[in-house]
Design a protein around this motif. Structure first.
Motif, PDB file in Angstrom:
ATOM      1  N   UNK A   1       0.815  -1.220   0.000  1.00 54.24           N
ATOM      2  CA  UNK A   1       0.000   0.000   0.000  1.00 54.24           C
ATOM      3  C   UNK A   1       0.849   1.271   0.000  1.00 54.24           C
ATOM      4  N   UNK A   2       0.372   2.262  -0.748  1.00 51.87           N
ATOM      5  CA  UNK A   2       0.913   3.621  -0.798  1.00 51.87           C
ATOM      6  C   UNK A   2       2.175   3.771  -1.663  1.00 51.87           C
ATOM      7  N   UNK A   3       2.816   2.701  -2.083  1.00 51.15           N
ATOM      8  CA  UNK A   3       3.988   2.828  -2.940  1.00 51.15           C
ATOM      9  C   UNK A   3       3.532   2.994  -4.390  1.00 51.15           C
ATOM     10  N   UNK A   4       3.985   4.071  -5.055  1.00 58.07           N
ATOM     11  CA  UNK A   4       3.474   4.409  -6.375  1.00 58.07           C
ATOM     12  C   UNK A   4       4.475   4.185  -7.508  1.00 58.07           C
ATOM     13  N   UNK A   5       5.770   4.479  -7.284  1.00 54.21           N
ATOM     14  CA  UNK A   5       6.744   4.323  -8.367  1.00 54.21           C
ATOM     15  C   UNK A   5       8.151   4.266  -7.787  1.00 54.21           C
ATOM     16  N   UNK A   6       9.100   3.833  -8.619  1.00 50.89           N
ATOM     17  CA  UNK A   6      10.487   3.759  -8.156  1.00 50.89           C
ATOM     18  C   UNK A   6      11.461   3.681  -9.319  1.00 50.89           C
ATOM     19  N   UNK A   7      12.716   4.005  -9.013  1.00 52.72           N
ATOM     20  CA  UNK A   7      13.840   3.790  -9.920  1.00 52.72           C
ATOM     21  C   UNK A   7      15.114   3.787  -9.090  1.00 52.72           C
ATOM     22  N   UNK A   8      16.094   2.957  -9.496  1.00 58.37           N
ATOM     23  CA  UNK A   8      17.372   2.856  -8.785  1.00 58.37           C
ATOM     24  C   UNK A   8      18.491   3.474  -9.615  1.00 58.37           C
ATOM     25  N   UNK A   9      19.506   3.993  -8.888  1.00 55.56           N
ATOM     26  CA  UNK A   9      20.618   4.692  -9.537  1.00 55.56           C
ATOM     27  C   UNK A   9      21.942   4.322  -8.865  1.00 55.56           C
ATOM     28  N   UNK A  10      23.027   4.487  -9.635  1.00 57.52           N
ATOM     29  CA  UNK A  10      24.367   4.317  -9.076  1.00 57.52           C
ATOM     30  C   UNK A  10      25.201   5.546  -9.424  1.00 57.52           C
ATOM     31  N   UNK A  11      25.962   6.007  -8.456  1.00 57.77           N
ATOM     32  CA  UNK A  11      26.765   7.217  -8.648  1.00 57.77           C
ATOM     33  C   UNK A  11      27.870   6.977  -9.676  1.00 57.77           C
ATOM     34  N   UNK A  12      27.971   7.902 -10.635  1.00 60.74           N
ATOM     35  CA  UNK A  12      29.019   7.802 -11.646  1.00 60.74           C
ATOM     36  C   UNK A  12      30.091   8.867 -11.459  1.00 60.74           C
ATOM     37  N   UNK A  13      29.747   9.954 -10.755  1.00 60.76           N
ATOM     38  CA  UNK A  13      30.709  11.035 -10.538  1.00 60.76           C
ATOM     39  C   UNK A  13      30.240  11.891  -9.377  1.00 60.76           C
ATOM     40  N   UNK A  14      31.161  12.648  -8.809  1.00 59.64           N
ATOM     41  CA  UNK A  14      30.814  13.522  -7.705  1.00 59.64           C
ATOM     42  C   UNK A  14      30.965  12.833  -6.362  1.00 59.64           C
TER      43      UNK A  14
ATOM     44  N   UNK B   1      20.552  11.350 -13.138  1.00 65.17           N
ATOM     45  CA  UNK B   1      19.905  12.127 -12.087  1.00 65.17           C
ATOM     46  C   UNK B   1      20.980  12.926 -11.366  1.00 65.17           C
ATOM     47  N   UNK B   2      20.838  14.237 -11.408  1.00 63.38           N
ATOM     48  CA  UNK B   2      21.753  15.149 -10.723  1.00 63.38           C
ATOM     49  C   UNK B   2      21.215  15.361  -9.308  1.00 63.38           C
ATOM     50  N   UNK B   3      22.035  15.081  -8.306  1.00 67.84           N
ATOM     51  CA  UNK B   3      21.579  15.095  -6.915  1.00 67.84           C
ATOM     52  C   UNK B   3      22.484  15.981  -6.066  1.00 67.84           C
TER      53      UNK B   3
ATOM     54  N   UNK C   1      28.402  14.830 -22.010  1.00 67.35           N
ATOM     55  CA  UNK C   1      29.683  14.281 -22.442  1.00 67.35           C
ATOM     56  C   UNK C   1      30.753  14.488 -21.379  1.00 67.35           C
ATOM     57  N   UNK C   2      30.679  15.597 -20.698  1.00 64.81           N
ATOM     58  CA  UNK C   2      31.580  15.843 -19.574  1.00 64.81           C
ATOM     59  C   UNK C   2      30.772  16.514 -18.468  1.00 64.81           C
ATOM     60  N   UNK C   3      30.994  16.076 -17.242  1.00 66.63           N
ATOM     61  CA  UNK C   3      30.258  16.627 -16.113  1.00 66.63           C
ATOM     62  C   UNK C   3      31.214  16.883 -14.974  1.00 66.63           C
ATOM     63  N   UNK C   4      31.072  18.032 -14.365  1.00 68.15           N
ATOM     64  CA  UNK C   4      31.854  18.374 -13.186  1.00 68.15           C
ATOM     65  C   UNK C   4      30.930  18.957 -12.137  1.00 68.15           C
ATOM     66  N   UNK C   5      31.154  18.638 -10.880  1.00 67.60           N
ATOM     67  CA  UNK C   5      30.327  19.245  -9.827  1.00 67.60           C
ATOM     68  C   UNK C   5      30.533  20.755  -9.794  1.00 67.60           C
ATOM     69  N   UNK C   6      29.487  21.480  -9.478  1.00 65.81           N
ATOM     70  CA  UNK C   6      29.575  22.934  -9.475  1.00 65.81           C
ATOM     71  C   UNK C   6      30.312  23.473  -8.260  1.00 65.81           C
ATOM     72  N   UNK C   7      30.405  22.647  -7.176  1.00 60.77           N
ATOM     73  CA  UNK C   7      31.095  23.070  -5.956  1.00 60.77           C
ATOM     74  C   UNK C   7      30.585  24.422  -5.463  1.00 60.77           C
ATOM     75  N   UNK C   8      29.263  24.569  -5.487  1.00 58.25           N
ATOM     76  CA  UNK C   8      28.666  25.848  -5.116  1.00 58.25           C
ATOM     77  C   UNK C   8      28.767  26.142  -3.627  1.00 58.25           C
ATOM     78  N   UNK C   9      28.906  25.107  -2.813  1.00 60.08           N
ATOM     79  CA  UNK C   9      28.966  25.323  -1.362  1.00 60.08           C
ATOM     80  C   UNK C   9      29.820  24.244  -0.716  1.00 60.08           C
ATOM     81  N   UNK C  10      30.690  24.650   0.174  1.00 63.01           N
ATOM     82  CA  UNK C  10      31.553  23.710   0.893  1.00 63.01           C
ATOM     83  C   UNK C  10      30.722  22.838   1.834  1.00 63.01           C
ATOM     84  N   UNK C  11      31.011  21.544   1.827  1.00 60.31           N
ATOM     85  CA  UNK C  11      30.332  20.631   2.734  1.00 60.31           C
ATOM     86  C   UNK C  11      29.151  19.904   2.129  1.00 60.31           C
ATOM     87  N   UNK C  12      28.634  20.386   1.011  1.00 62.76           N
ATOM     88  CA  UNK C  12      27.497  19.726   0.356  1.00 62.76           C
ATOM     89  C   UNK C  12      27.994  18.553  -0.483  1.00 62.76           C
ATOM     90  N   UNK C  13      27.093  17.606  -0.757  1.00 60.61           N
ATOM     91  CA  UNK C  13      27.407  16.476  -1.614  1.00 60.61           C
ATOM     92  C   UNK C  13      26.672  16.663  -2.946  1.00 60.61           C
TER      93      UNK C  13
END
Length: 214
Positions: free
Chosen positions: A56-69, A130-132, A182-194
């Protein structure tokens, strides 16, 4: 004079379709036993998804694995209708992780307010990602300041506030990407964030589609 009778005008009844409030249930973790990792992924992306979407109450899902960051290696994103999903008999009697628990580390189970989301708000195609952004270990004021910095750089990112369970992060940012950059880099907008880019390791599944398949 004869009394005139005014006919009543027919009443118009408007049907209002309410969009149910949703929640994002996000599970992040690492897996510590390489020899068993593929078996765990096969189970989680297969039978486990079917098992959970039958509850009950579960509507949708998807799984991911980190590729960078930075961040945990695995992320499972579930859309649910109510926090009651975790108190039903179906959920509490058939959790299903006991076999794998010794190998799951850095585990977090967080529930986020998803008032403006629908089942497929964060679905990702096999060619996408998915960018997280998360703020584990940061206080409310730090998170608020860091979120503003990231939001300025990523104006289309959806921001969900924590509402229950482990509460490892005050907020999480999610942005589905239709095509892998094709190329992705973290924005590093704030120290301590993931900040990380996650690739899908399962298809996007709806509970309704699963029930039809049965």
């Amino acid at each position: 004079m004869p009394r005139q009778v005014q006919k009543a005008l027919p009443r118009t009844i408007h049907s209002v379709t309410e969009i149910p409030t949703m929640f994002a249930y996000i599970v992040r973790c690492n897996f510590s036993e390489p020899a068993k990792e593929q078996f765990w992924n096969d189970w989680y992306s297969g039978p486990k998804i079917g098992q959970m979407l039958s509850k009950p109450y579960f509507r949708s899902t998807q799984r991911f694995r980190r590729s960078d960051g930075t961040g945990r290696n695995y992320l499972a994103l579930w859309i649910i209708e109510s926090p009651e999903a975790f108190t039903t008999k179906e959920y509490t009697s058939d959790w299903g992780f006991f076999e794998w628990k010794p190998y799951i580390v850095d585990w977090s189970r967080d529930l986020f307010d998803g008032a403006k989301i629908v089942e497929d708000s964060f679905s990702v195609s096999p060619q996408g990602a998915l960018h997280v952004v998360s703020f584990d270990g940061m206080g409310k004021e730090e998170t608020a300041a860091a979120q503003k910095a990231f939001a300025f750089i990523h104006p289309n990112m959806a921001w969900l506030a924590i509402t229950g369970l482990d509460k490892h992060t005050e907020m999480i940012g999610l942005l589905p990407v239709s095509e892998l950059p094709q190329s992705w880099r973290p924005s590093n907008a704030a120290t301590g964030a993931q900040e990380a880019l996650y690739l899908p390791i399962s298809d996007f599944h709806r509970a309704s589609d699963f029930h039809k398949a049965l």
